[in-house]
Design an enzyme around this catalytic site. Structure first.
Site, PDB file in Angstrom:
ATOM      1  N   ASN A 210      -2.624   6.837   0.356  1.00 45.51           N
ATOM      2  CA  ASN A 210      -1.834   6.893  -0.647  1.00 45.51           C
ATOM      3  C   ASN A 210      -2.309   6.451  -2.055  1.00 45.51           C
ATOM      4  O   ASN A 210      -3.363   5.573  -1.890  1.00 45.51           O
ATOM      5  CB  ASN A 210      -0.667   5.817  -0.244  1.00 45.51           C
ATOM      6  CG  ASN A 210       0.566   6.003  -1.283  1.00 45.51           C
ATOM      7  OD1 ASN A 210       0.720   6.823  -1.693  1.00 45.51           O
ATOM      8  ND2 ASN A 210       1.139   4.807  -1.303  1.00 45.51           N
TER       9      ASN A 210
ATOM     10  N   VAL B 187       0.916  -1.405  -0.172  1.00 41.63           N
ATOM     11  CA  VAL B 187       0.035   0.137   0.095  1.00 41.63           C
ATOM     12  C   VAL B 187       0.914   1.340  -0.067  1.00 41.63           C
ATOM     13  O   VAL B 187       0.275   2.509   0.081  1.00 41.63           O
ATOM     14  CB  VAL B 187      -0.947   0.176   1.143  1.00 41.63           C
ATOM     15  CG1 VAL B 187      -1.882  -1.038   0.993  1.00 41.63           C
ATOM     16  CG2 VAL B 187      -0.153  -0.109   2.490  1.00 41.63           C
ATOM     17  N   GLY B 188       2.101   0.999   0.183  1.00 45.67           N
ATOM     18  CA  GLY B 188       3.083   2.343  -0.047  1.00 45.67           C
ATOM     19  C   GLY B 188       3.655   2.756   1.281  1.00 45.67           C
ATOM     20  O   GLY B 188       3.818   4.138   1.652  1.00 45.67           O
TER      21      GLY B 188
ATOM     22  N   GLY C  26       6.855  -1.221   9.767  1.00 44.89           N
ATOM     23  CA  GLY C  26       6.418  -2.673  10.070  1.00 44.89           C
ATOM     24  C   GLY C  26       6.450  -3.384   8.711  1.00 44.89           C
ATOM     25  O   GLY C  26       6.851  -2.761   7.697  1.00 44.89           O
TER      26      GLY C  26
ATOM     27  N   LYS D 178      13.403  -0.509  10.265  1.00 46.78           N
ATOM     28  CA  LYS D 178      12.845  -1.482   9.727  1.00 46.78           C
ATOM     29  C   LYS D 178      13.242  -2.993  10.374  1.00 46.78           C
ATOM     30  O   LYS D 178      14.176  -3.361   9.803  1.00 46.78           O
ATOM     31  CB  LYS D 178      12.885  -1.509   8.050  1.00 46.78           C
ATOM     32  CG  LYS D 178      11.551  -2.454   7.421  1.00 46.78           C
ATOM     33  CD  LYS D 178      11.647  -2.381   5.988  1.00 46.78           C
ATOM     34  CE  LYS D 178      10.680  -3.418   5.430  1.00 46.78           C
ATOM     35  NZ  LYS D 178       9.362  -2.994   5.584  1.00 46.78           N
TER      36      LYS D 178
ATOM     37  N   THR E 243       6.681   2.205   2.781  1.00 51.77           N
ATOM     38  CA  THR E 243       7.939   2.665   2.624  1.00 51.77           C
ATOM     39  C   THR E 243       8.063   4.077   1.797  1.00 51.77           C
ATOM     40  O   THR E 243       8.840   5.049   2.019  1.00 51.77           O
ATOM     41  CB  THR E 243       8.862   1.679   1.743  1.00 51.77           C
ATOM     42  OG1 THR E 243       8.613   0.358   2.574  1.00 51.77           O
ATOM     43  CG2 THR E 243      10.359   2.142   1.789  1.00 51.77           C
ATOM     44  N   TYR E 244       7.107   4.095   0.758  1.00 51.65           N
ATOM     45  CA  TYR E 244       7.147   5.258  -0.106  1.00 51.65           C
ATOM     46  C   TYR E 244       6.625   6.571   0.796  1.00 51.65           C
ATOM     47  O   TYR E 244       7.234   7.555   0.898  1.00 51.65           O
ATOM     48  CB  TYR E 244       6.025   5.303  -1.135  1.00 51.65           C
ATOM     49  CG  TYR E 244       5.944   6.243  -2.155  1.00 51.65           C
ATOM     50  CD1 TYR E 244       7.098   6.295  -3.064  1.00 51.65           C
ATOM     51  CD2 TYR E 244       5.212   7.400  -2.181  1.00 51.65           C
ATOM     52  CE1 TYR E 244       7.069   7.297  -4.323  1.00 51.65           C
ATOM     53  CE2 TYR E 244       5.105   8.388  -3.103  1.00 51.65           C
ATOM     54  CZ  TYR E 244       6.111   8.275  -4.184  1.00 51.65           C
ATOM     55  OH  TYR E 244       5.976   9.474  -5.058  1.00 51.65           O
TER      56      TYR E 244
ATOM     57  N   ASP F 200      13.706  -1.412   0.602  1.00 47.38           N
ATOM     58  CA  ASP F 200      12.949  -0.322   1.442  1.00 47.38           C
ATOM     59  C   ASP F 200      13.753   0.277   2.655  1.00 47.38           C
ATOM     60  O   ASP F 200      13.635   1.462   2.690  1.00 47.38           O
ATOM     61  CB  ASP F 200      12.062  -1.349   2.095  1.00 47.38           C
ATOM     62  CG  ASP F 200      10.699  -1.875   1.378  1.00 47.38           C
ATOM     63  OD1 ASP F 200      10.918  -1.478   0.052  1.00 47.38           O
ATOM     64  OD2 ASP F 200       9.874  -2.360   1.679  1.00 47.38           O
TER      65      ASP F 200
END
Length: 231
Positions: free
Chosen positions: A178, A14-15, A117, A38, A17-18, A55
């Site tokens: 996102n 779902v994003g 996570g 992380k 890390t972005y 990531d």
């Protein structure tokens, strides 16, 4: 005292890390000393025989390359499976103690730590833990990343409600909606933010447009963060 946010999601992909990288860049640009953690990653790649989490690398670079990259993600596995399963494939185990103790490195050198996570809030992260167990023990407020697509209202409300009803109630700072892809013909994209604001008991803090490099509004991420339970 160090503050932090625990970034989770309504699902994998779902994003998280972005969004985490965007927050890290903003905080670093504000002059904050940003730590990124992380605790474990699976689905990693190989570079010269070394297991690398893309990531973790993105988070580290976005924060201005603080500390040692090795400490961003101390436990890394190759198979694109839940971390405890990916570890089994390699004949290894996720170390639940290291999931928690690895944060100390960043508490010693940061003003704010962004913890990311894996998967969703109830994804397995070790043989003994779900992501929610680790979030409860670290004690940072949750930031829930939700994907702007049909179905996100249900997924987001379930995640927030699950956090509230966990064995140790988890405080949710808010939602980031996102937009990581462009689903053809999805008419819910415009109404999702309105419906989330209507039904969700925590605030919709910001939205991220498709391939956007900044949030649609100003957010004081440092003020949203809180001190950890583990010191």
């Amino acid at each position: 005292m160090v503050r932090g946010l625990f970034i989770t999601g309504t699902d994998t992909g779902v994003g998280k890390t972005y969004v985490g990288a965007m927050i890290a860049r903003q905080l670093a640009a504000e002059g904050r000393k940003v730590g990124v953690y992380k605790p474990v990653a699976s689905g990693c790649g190989l570079d010269g025989g070394k297991i690398i989490s893309e990531d973790a690398l993105l988070l580290w670079q976005s924060a201005g390359e603080p500390g040692d990259l090795e400490h961003v993600c101390p436990q890394r596995f190759l198979a694109p499976l839940a971390p405890p399963v990916a570890a089994q494939v390699e004949g290894r185990k996720v170390d639940p103690h290291l999931l928690r103790s690895g944060l100390s490195y960043w508490l010693d050198r940061s003003e704010i730590v962004l913890v990311e996570g894996v998967g969703g809030l109830f994804s397995p992260i070790s043989q003994e833990d779900l992501v929610a167990d680790l979030a409860a023990d670290l004690g940072f407020p949750l930031l829930v990343v939700s994907q702007n697509r049909l179905g996100t209202i249900n997924h987001t409300l379930l995640t927030v409600r699950a956090a509230e009803l966990f064995r140790v109630p988890l405080r949710v700072a808010g939602i980031v909606l996102n937009h990581p892809s462009l689903p053809p013909g999805d008419e819910s994209l415009q109404s999702n933010p309105v419906e989330l604001a209507r039904w969700c008991p925590v605030p919709l803090l910001a939205q991220v447009g498709y391939q956007a490099q900044q949030f649609d509004r100003s957010v004081d991420w440092f003020s949203l963060a809180a001190e950890p339970a583990l010191q």
